[in-house]
Scaffold this active site. Structure first.
Site, PDB file in Angstrom:
ATOM      1  N   GLY A  11       0.950  -1.075  -0.090  1.00 33.61           N
ATOM      2  CA  GLY A  11      -0.137  -0.050  -0.018  1.00 33.61           C
ATOM      3  C   GLY A  11       0.787   1.151  -0.186  1.00 33.61           C
ATOM      4  O   GLY A  11       2.149   1.125   0.166  1.00 33.61           O
ATOM      5  N   GLY A  61       0.238  -1.630   6.372  1.00 32.96           N
ATOM      6  CA  GLY A  61      -0.978  -0.594   6.641  1.00 32.96           C
ATOM      7  C   GLY A  61      -2.232  -1.369   6.943  1.00 32.96           C
ATOM      8  O   GLY A  61      -2.406  -2.496   7.240  1.00 32.96           O
ATOM      9  N   ALA A  62      -3.157  -0.279   6.886  1.00 34.47           N
ATOM     10  CA  ALA A  62      -4.629  -0.988   7.082  1.00 34.47           C
ATOM     11  C   ALA A  62      -5.718  -0.041   6.634  1.00 34.47           C
ATOM     12  O   ALA A  62      -5.043   1.135   6.522  1.00 34.47           O
ATOM     13  CB  ALA A  62      -4.898  -1.282   8.632  1.00 34.47           C
ATOM     14  N   GLY A 117      -6.095  -3.059  -1.016  1.00 34.17           N
ATOM     15  CA  GLY A 117      -5.174  -3.333  -2.193  1.00 34.17           C
ATOM     16  C   GLY A 117      -5.171  -4.724  -2.635  1.00 34.17           C
ATOM     17  O   GLY A 117      -4.288  -5.096  -3.492  1.00 34.17           O
ATOM     18  N   GLU A 173      -0.711 -11.070   2.961  1.00 33.81           N
ATOM     19  CA  GLU A 173      -0.598 -10.091   4.176  1.00 33.81           C
ATOM     20  C   GLU A 173      -1.080 -11.156   5.606  1.00 33.81           C
ATOM     21  O   GLU A 173      -0.334 -11.018   6.654  1.00 33.81           O
ATOM     22  CB  GLU A 173      -1.539  -8.914   4.203  1.00 33.81           C
ATOM     23  CG  GLU A 173      -1.001  -8.027   3.173  1.00 33.81           C
ATOM     24  CD  GLU A 173      -1.970  -6.761   2.879  1.00 33.81           C
ATOM     25  OE1 GLU A 173      -1.341  -5.658   2.179  1.00 33.81           O
ATOM     26  OE2 GLU A 173      -3.212  -6.755   3.149  1.00 33.81           O
TER      27      GLU A 173
HETATM   28  C1  5RP Z   1      -3.493  -3.907   0.953  1.00 36.15           C
HETATM   29  C2  5RP Z   1      -3.902  -3.212   2.310  1.00 36.15           C
HETATM   30  C3  5RP Z   1      -3.444  -2.001   2.847  1.00 36.15           C
HETATM   31  O1  5RP Z   1      -2.607  -1.881   3.854  1.00 36.15           O
HETATM   32  C4  5RP Z   1      -4.674  -0.992   2.862  1.00 36.15           C
HETATM   33  O2  5RP Z   1      -5.288  -0.906   1.848  1.00 36.15           O
HETATM   34  C5  5RP Z   1      -3.807   0.489   3.198  1.00 36.15           C
HETATM   35  O3  5RP Z   1      -3.493   1.105   2.026  1.00 36.15           O
HETATM   36  P1  5RP Z   1      -2.809   2.450   2.150  1.00 36.15           P
HETATM   37  O4  5RP Z   1      -1.601   2.481   3.075  1.00 36.15           O
HETATM   38  O5  5RP Z   1      -2.432   2.776   0.572  1.00 36.15           O
HETATM   39  O6  5RP Z   1      -3.803   3.442   2.483  1.00 36.15           O
HETATM   40  O7  5RP Z   1      -4.574  -4.059   3.014  1.00 36.15           O
HETATM   41  O8  5RP Z   1      -4.207  -4.947   0.657  1.00 36.15           O
END
Ligand code: 5RP
Length: 215
Positions: free
Chosen positions: A27, A80-81, A95, A101
């Site tokens: 991400g 991330g989340a 993502g 993950e």
């Molecule tokens: C990907 C994820 C990412 O951690 C989540 O979508 C957060 O993305 P970003 O840091 O771009 O906000 O779970 O599968």
């Protein structure tokens, strides 16, 4: 929010110790972590990557990417989340990298989650819950999700995961029992991974800011 993501990603470097093999999520927030990791790449033994996207960025920096089967358990995973509740339970998979993950989170002693402040919620579910599904089971799984949760699954059209599967995003949920929902959805044949990280939540959450908030 970009600045908050950068601050969170750079703060996570504090958890990297010499000689570590570091699990790396996916991400835009993780991209800042990878860029910061590049500055100390000679101090680590390598990384395990959760996606082709992160692998490309790691290799662009000359950081070695290793196979989880050959590394064994990891000391640290940074990711991330999409949402994070006060108990460090997460929704992830925006993502579409949720399966790898989840595997790396499970294999790691410490999961450090890096987020911007907009990701914090009291109850998970405002962000549509991603579920990775074997393609032939898409309709079956969608019907069972409606029956089990009352949520509305929407096929993320055009997206194929790194594992060759599809993603359903479940809307209109208010997840008051994240462990129960994660467990129930995991039972549906055809579900590969549920984007709830409640049975194995984060250990540390870094919320980007000046200074970052750590809990
Ligand atoms: C990907 C994820 C990412 O951690 C989540 O979508 C957060 O993305 P970003 O840091 O771009 O906000 O779970 O599968």
């Amino acid at each position: 929010m970009t600045e908050a993501k950068r601050l969170a990603g750079e703060r996570a470097i504090d958890y990297v110790e010499d000689g570590m093999i570091v699990g790396v999520g996916t991400g835009s927030t993780v991209a800042f972590f990878i860029d910061a990791l590049a500055r100390i790449k000679d101090r680590i033994r390598g990384t395990v990557s959760s996606s082709e996207q992160s692998t490309r960025r790691l290799q662009m920096h000359g950081i070695e990417v290793l196979d989880l089967n050959s590394t064994g358990p990891l000391s640290l995973y940074v990711d991330g989340a999409d949402e994070c509740d006060p108990h460090k339970r997460l929704i992830k998979g925006g993502g579409a990298a949720l399966t790898r993950e989840k595997i790396i989170a499970e294999a790691s002693d410490k999961f450090v989650c890096i987020i911007d402040p907009a990701k914090r919620v009291d109850v998970l579910g405002r962000f549509p819950l991603p579920i990775e599904v074997v393609p032939m089971a898409r309709s079956l799984v969608a019907r069972q999700i409606v029956a089990k949760t009352g949520g509305q699954p929407v096929w993320r059209d055009g997206v194929v995961t790194d594992n060759g599967n599809v993603v359903l995003d479940v809307h209109n949920l208010s997840i008051t029992d994240p462990v129960g929902v994660e467990t129930a959805l995991n039972q549906i044949p055809g579900v590969v991974s549920v984007g709830l990280f409640a049975r194995r939540p984060a250990d540390v959450v870094i919320v980007g800011g000046e200074p970052p908030l750590v809990f």
